[in-house]
Design an enzyme around this catalytic site. Sequence first.
Site, PDB file in Angstrom:
ATOM      1  N   ARG A  21     -44.171   4.805  44.584  1.00  0.00           N
ATOM      2  CA  ARG A  21     -45.317   4.057  44.053  1.00  0.00           C
ATOM      3  C   ARG A  21     -45.049   3.590  42.628  1.00  0.00           C
ATOM      4  NH1 ARG A  21     -47.972   8.109  47.052  1.00  0.00           N
ATOM      5  NH2 ARG A  21     -48.414   9.421  45.239  1.00  0.00           N
ATOM      6  N   ASN A  41     -46.551  23.766  56.705  1.00  0.00           N
ATOM      7  CA  ASN A  41     -46.179  25.199  56.751  1.00  0.00           C
ATOM      8  C   ASN A  41     -47.430  26.079  56.728  1.00  0.00           C
ATOM      9  OD1 ASN A  41     -45.950  23.905  54.270  1.00  0.00           O
ATOM     10  ND2 ASN A  41     -43.908  24.707  53.875  1.00  0.00           N
ATOM     11  N   CYS A  42     -48.451  25.625  55.999  1.00  0.00           N
ATOM     12  CA  CYS A  42     -49.660  26.444  55.875  1.00  0.00           C
ATOM     13  C   CYS A  42     -50.401  26.552  57.211  1.00  0.00           C
ATOM     14  CB  CYS A  42     -50.592  25.866  54.819  1.00  0.00           C
ATOM     15  SG  CYS A  42     -49.757  25.597  53.247  1.00  0.00           S
ATOM     16  N   THR A 269     -34.179  20.948  34.661  1.00  0.00           N
ATOM     17  CA  THR A 269     -33.407  22.196  34.657  1.00  0.00           C
ATOM     18  C   THR A 269     -32.500  22.188  33.424  1.00  0.00           C
ATOM     19  OG1 THR A 269     -31.579  21.231  35.864  1.00  0.00           O
ATOM     20  CG2 THR A 269     -33.389  22.142  37.185  1.00  0.00           C
ATOM     21  N   ASP A 279     -41.882  26.160  44.874  1.00  0.00           N
ATOM     22  CA  ASP A 279     -41.736  27.623  44.959  1.00  0.00           C
ATOM     23  C   ASP A 279     -40.457  28.130  44.309  1.00  0.00           C
ATOM     24  OD1 ASP A 279     -44.006  27.496  46.482  1.00  0.00           O
ATOM     25  OD2 ASP A 279     -43.103  28.234  48.334  1.00  0.00           O
TER      26      ASP A 279
HETATM   27  P1  FAD Z   1     -41.196  23.924  50.919  1.00  0.00           P
HETATM   28  O1  FAD Z   1     -42.434  23.236  51.264  1.00  0.00           O
HETATM   29  O2  FAD Z   1     -40.897  25.223  51.587  1.00  0.00           O
HETATM   30  O3  FAD Z   1     -39.994  22.925  51.191  1.00  0.00           O
HETATM   31  C1  FAD Z   1     -38.692  23.269  50.905  1.00  0.00           C
HETATM   32  C2  FAD Z   1     -37.784  22.597  51.902  1.00  0.00           C
HETATM   33  O4  FAD Z   1     -36.484  22.519  51.339  1.00  0.00           O
HETATM   34  C3  FAD Z   1     -37.618  23.411  53.184  1.00  0.00           C
HETATM   35  O5  FAD Z   1     -38.056  22.676  54.305  1.00  0.00           O
HETATM   36  C4  FAD Z   1     -36.130  23.709  53.259  1.00  0.00           C
HETATM   37  O6  FAD Z   1     -35.619  23.612  54.569  1.00  0.00           O
HETATM   38  C5  FAD Z   1     -35.535  22.631  52.381  1.00  0.00           C
HETATM   39  N1  FAD Z   1     -34.253  23.012  51.804  1.00  0.00           N
HETATM   40  C6  FAD Z   1     -33.962  24.159  51.142  1.00  0.00           C
HETATM   41  N2  FAD Z   1     -32.667  24.131  50.748  1.00  0.00           N
HETATM   42  C7  FAD Z   1     -32.146  22.951  51.154  1.00  0.00           C
HETATM   43  C8  FAD Z   1     -30.870  22.362  51.054  1.00  0.00           C
HETATM   44  N3  FAD Z   1     -29.867  22.990  50.445  1.00  0.00           N
HETATM   45  N4  FAD Z   1     -30.673  21.148  51.600  1.00  0.00           N
HETATM   46  C9  FAD Z   1     -31.695  20.495  52.207  1.00  0.00           C
HETATM   47  N5  FAD Z   1     -32.921  21.019  52.354  1.00  0.00           N
HETATM   48  C10 FAD Z   1     -33.153  22.227  51.822  1.00  0.00           C
HETATM   49  N6  FAD Z   1     -49.636  27.860  50.399  1.00  0.00           N
HETATM   50  C11 FAD Z   1     -50.937  27.693  50.122  1.00  0.00           C
HETATM   51  O7  FAD Z   1     -51.270  27.290  49.007  1.00  0.00           O
HETATM   52  N7  FAD Z   1     -51.900  27.942  51.060  1.00  0.00           N
HETATM   53  C12 FAD Z   1     -51.586  28.378  52.309  1.00  0.00           C
HETATM   54  O8  FAD Z   1     -52.476  28.577  53.144  1.00  0.00           O
HETATM   55  C13 FAD Z   1     -50.228  28.604  52.613  1.00  0.00           C
HETATM   56  N8  FAD Z   1     -49.880  29.065  53.834  1.00  0.00           N
HETATM   57  C14 FAD Z   1     -48.546  29.224  54.111  1.00  0.00           C
HETATM   58  C15 FAD Z   1     -48.196  29.677  55.384  1.00  0.00           C
HETATM   59  C16 FAD Z   1     -46.862  29.843  55.713  1.00  0.00           C
HETATM   60  C17 FAD Z   1     -46.503  30.368  57.062  1.00  0.00           C
HETATM   61  C18 FAD Z   1     -45.856  29.520  54.762  1.00  0.00           C
HETATM   62  C19 FAD Z   1     -44.398  29.668  55.107  1.00  0.00           C
HETATM   63  C20 FAD Z   1     -46.196  29.067  53.506  1.00  0.00           C
HETATM   64  C21 FAD Z   1     -47.545  28.917  53.167  1.00  0.00           C
HETATM   65  N9  FAD Z   1     -47.938  28.477  51.901  1.00  0.00           N
HETATM   66  C22 FAD Z   1     -49.259  28.314  51.617  1.00  0.00           C
HETATM   67  C23 FAD Z   1     -46.951  28.218  50.846  1.00  0.00           C
HETATM   68  C24 FAD Z   1     -46.635  26.719  50.732  1.00  0.00           C
HETATM   69  O9  FAD Z   1     -46.283  26.243  51.985  1.00  0.00           O
HETATM   70  C25 FAD Z   1     -45.505  26.543  49.729  1.00  0.00           C
HETATM   71  O10 FAD Z   1     -45.955  27.029  48.486  1.00  0.00           O
HETATM   72  C26 FAD Z   1     -45.088  25.108  49.554  1.00  0.00           C
HETATM   73  O11 FAD Z   1     -44.720  24.534  50.779  1.00  0.00           O
HETATM   74  C27 FAD Z   1     -43.896  25.036  48.592  1.00  0.00           C
HETATM   75  O12 FAD Z   1     -43.390  23.749  48.506  1.00  0.00           O
HETATM   76  P2  FAD Z   1     -41.861  23.521  48.173  1.00  0.00           P
HETATM   77  O13 FAD Z   1     -41.640  22.054  48.191  1.00  0.00           O
HETATM   78  O14 FAD Z   1     -41.489  24.278  46.969  1.00  0.00           O
HETATM   79  O15 FAD Z   1     -41.078  24.201  49.360  1.00  0.00           O
END
Ligand code: FAD
Length: 551
Positions: A21, A41-42, A269, A279
């Site tokens: 955007r 995921n949630c 970083t 996360d």
């Molecule tokens: P993610 O959304 O986990 O995405 C990271 C992605 O990076 C993953 O898909 C992974 O495969 C990919 N990855 C990692 N390393 C590499 C690599 N080297 N190359 C390519 N890809 C890579 N939070 C809430 O606030 N409320 C909720 O109700 C809640 N429920 C949840 C329920 C479950 C079962 C889970 C697992 C999580 C839940 N969470 C909840 C937490 C929330 O989903 C996470 O805080 C959020 O998704 C984090 O975002 P992120 O982008 O940091 O990581």
Amino acid sequence: MKIVIVGGVAGGMSAATRLRRLKEDAEIVVFEKGPYVSFANCGLPYYLSGEISERENLLVQTPESLAARFQLDVRPNHEVTAVYPDEKKVEVLSDGKKWQESYDVLLLSPGAKPVRPAISGLAEAKNVYTVRNVPDIDLVMNALEEQPKKAVVVGAGFIGLEMAENLKKRGLAVSIVELAPHVLPSLDEEMAVHIQNELIKQGVHVQTKCSVTAFEHGGKQLRLDDGTTIDSDLTILSVGVQPDSTLAKMAGLETGLRGGIVVNEHYQTSDPSIYAVGDAIVVKQQITGADALISLASPANRQGRQAADNIAGIVRNNRGSLGTSIVRVFDLAAASTGLTERMAQQANLPFSVVHVSGKDHASYYPEATDILLKLIFHPKTGEIYGAQGVGAKGVDKRIDSLATAIKGQLTIFDLPELEFTYAPPFGSAKDPVNMLGYVAMNVAEGLSETIQWHELPEALAQGKILLDVRNEGELQNGAFKDALNIPLNDLRCRLAELDHEKEYIVSCHSGLRSYLAERILKQAGFHVQNLDGAFALYHAVRPEDLIYPEK
Ligand code: FAD
């Protein structure tokens, strides 16, 4: 400009779409090692019970939809296996092939991975699952096809509790094993105990202060540290998550708390061309300023967008995280924001605590349900450190209001000023959040002096006297040992029975009448404290200390 993003879910995809955007001309490539991007995921636990009935509802976007709308080059099943910061290149592995891809800016949003502790027999166990993504939940769904009867959930945090509820709803006998003294260790004990009681009421077997020491018979039996065993057809291991920072470490980027990626306030970083969000990063706990890991979707989405702004030249600072969260456990919800009492203690902050029990809407309007709220705040300035709530309905609205108050730097003195929507089906003219403000102000201004449930035994041992101002009939539901009983309405004319040389602690059922008693006694010159949360709270958290007349 070519921007490469690692991780195609919450933080990564928020960054990618915001970048488009802002920069129509940028080349934006998103590598996701799993088969899906932008998945929910949630929502995964709710798919188990069929509450979310369609698997495709978990898949919010596809590479095609993202290409069509945002012209993003989204590549699932592509794992970034190395980063070469000096050459500004990443190594990508897909379909058995490896190659290098250049970038001008790299953004890492690799998330957090489930902790797999080194427990004997875990590697050999065939029926132990962790839940992070759609393939993980597919494995659990496949296992459910085998008609397992008994499930064990190890770890009673948010994900563990959601999995336990949904497995139970699916018809399995569910046991929870938790190392901490109570389920939901992110809440204080007297709040979490309501969730524990709800689990037990719904037929879930709960064992706390207990850890799994071995998976035996291929995972069919779990041995616990007290020497007992539990049989399990299916085990969910949900003992926490840790930053997925292997790639960042290999690239030589600075990492900190529990391996989290260290970033500055602009999400850069230790290499300024590499940003990180979600996360995987170390954030500042907004109230203490201490390093923290907060694995929640809202911060991850916000950070993704803010990092995109910074990359595009719009300066945005990471203002820290509160960790506002909520979980539903059968008919109850538990929510929290900011610091718990335990965290305030660990941070050596001066703090006071108040509990208020109220109703989600006007008590005289049908179907009003109980809400218990807790507020932790600075005893003089009234700065709000944190809040927790438990109840069947309306907990989200109250904790959201309090989280907003903290973000907006409101204090306890502002809470009575908050004007909420009110009509009997929706709330009360004095909302429980307003009430928290009134009660906290009484404490801060010295009108009331509280004592917490966990301080009571020591205070009584020191010779303080507990004065219960409930009516006699109420004592049939349970009573404090060795308490004096003078019903509130009799108190004024029975003051002569009390001793000015003694110190009193007053209690009633929920804390309202005891406050009235405290005011009567204080104004009559007695030394008196109010048992915060009163009998109801004490009864929930320490029933074994009370006496119950024989039925
Ligand atoms: P993610 O959304 O986990 O995405 C990271 C992605 O990076 C993953 O898909 C992974 O495969 C990919 N990855 C990692 N390393 C590499 C690599 N080297 N190359 C390519 N890809 C890579 N939070 C809430 O606030 N409320 C909720 O109700 C809640 N429920 C949840 C329920 C479950 C079962 C889970 C697992 C999580 C839940 N969470 C909840 C937490 C929330 O989903 C996470 O805080 C959020 O998704 C984090 O975002 P992120 O982008 O940091 O990581």
